[in-house]
Design a protein around this motif. Structure first.
Motif, short mmCIF file in Angstrom:
data_model
loop_
_atom_site.label_atom_id
_atom_site.label_comp_id
_atom_site.label_asym_id
_atom_site.label_seq_id
_atom_site.Cartn_x
_atom_site.Cartn_y
_atom_site.Cartn_z
N SER A 88 -8.00 -3.52 -8.96
CA SER A 88 -6.61 -3.50 -9.04
C SER A 88 -5.77 -2.69 -7.54
CB SER A 88 -6.90 -2.66 -10.04
OG SER A 88 -8.14 -0.97 -9.91
N GLY A 89 -4.78 -1.56 -8.10
CA GLY A 89 -3.65 -1.30 -7.04
C GLY A 89 -2.97 -1.60 -5.68
N GLY A 90 -2.71 -3.09 -6.56
CA GLY A 90 -2.07 -4.22 -5.39
C GLY A 90 -0.22 -4.05 -5.91
N GLY A 91 0.25 -4.44 -5.08
CA GLY A 91 1.84 -4.03 -5.32
C GLY A 91 2.51 -4.38 -4.27
N ARG B 71 -3.84 2.05 -2.82
CA ARG B 71 -5.52 1.63 -2.42
C ARG B 71 -6.10 0.56 -3.75
NH1 ARG B 71 -8.93 6.48 -5.69
NH2 ARG B 71 -11.05 6.57 -4.33
N LEU B 72 -6.52 0.04 -2.95
CA LEU B 72 -7.05 -0.60 -4.34
C LEU B 72 -8.33 -0.20 -4.44
CD1 LEU B 72 -6.49 -4.10 -1.71
CD2 LEU B 72 -5.62 -2.75 -3.37
N SER B 73 -8.74 -0.70 -5.69
CA SER B 73 -10.00 -0.65 -6.20
C SER B 73 -10.73 -1.65 -6.69
CB SER B 73 -9.77 0.50 -7.28
OG SER B 73 -9.54 1.44 -7.44
N VAL C 242 -2.82 -11.96 -0.11
CA VAL C 242 -3.75 -11.52 -1.92
C VAL C 242 -5.43 -10.98 -1.40
CG1 VAL C 242 -4.70 -12.70 -3.46
CG2 VAL C 242 -2.50 -13.77 -3.22
N TYR C 243 -5.52 -9.80 -1.80
CA TYR C 243 -7.09 -8.80 -1.53
C TYR C 243 -7.87 -9.31 -2.50
CZ TYR C 243 -4.59 -7.18 2.22
OH TYR C 243 -3.83 -6.89 3.58
N PRO D 235 -2.47 -9.30 -5.23
CA PRO D 235 -1.57 -9.19 -4.46
C PRO D 235 -0.77 -8.20 -3.09
CG PRO D 235 -0.34 -9.93 -6.34
CD PRO D 235 -1.88 -9.24 -6.33
N VAL D 236 -0.70 -7.84 -2.67
CA VAL D 236 -0.18 -6.73 -1.19
C VAL D 236 0.93 -7.47 -0.52
CG1 VAL D 236 -0.51 -5.14 0.44
CG2 VAL D 236 -2.03 -5.71 -1.27
#
Length: 122
Positions: free
Chosen positions: A7-10, A19-21, A92-93, A117-118
């Motif tokens: 979660s946390g992409g954008g 910040r990705l989790s 995409v992370y 995705p970021v």
């Protein structure tokens, strides 16, 4: 069954932070290494950063000094703090867990998340 949920992409502007989790679930007793990888359109998936159970970290040269990986072993969660984002960070992370053991006695060599995705606009 072990699952990883990112979660946390954008979508952000160049210079911003995200910040990705990634939370692992499934009666986990131990995870050796957790890490982040990314895949940009038309490119192969590449390492971003990893952290071992003993907190040893490894980073891709392209993110050193801008990204920080950390983990909360009690929560089976890994984080990726991304600062000073650049357009070339767009991808995409994916989260990955290596050498996972569960309370039920299962062993997993590696587990991947579905990706978040970021997008970084310049």
């Amino acid at each position: 069954q072990v699952q990883l949920v990112e979660s946390g992409g954008g979508s952000v502007q160049a210079g911003d932070s995200l910040r990705l989790s990634c939370a692992a679930s499934g009666s986990i007793s131990r995870i050796n290494t957790m890490g982040w990888y990314r895949q940009a359109p038309g490119k192969q998936r590449e390492l971003v950063a990893t952290v071992t159970s003993s907190r040893y970290t490894n980073y891709a040269e392209s993110v050193k000094g801008r990204f920080t990986i950390s983990r909360d072993s009690a929560k089976n969660t890994v984080y990726l703090q991304m600062n000073s984002l650049k357009s070339e960070d767009t991808a995409v992370y994916f989260c990955k867990a290596v050498d996972v053991s569960t309370l039920l006695g299962s062993e997993y060599l590696e587990v991947w998340g579905q990706g978040t995705p970021v997008t970084v606009s310049s």
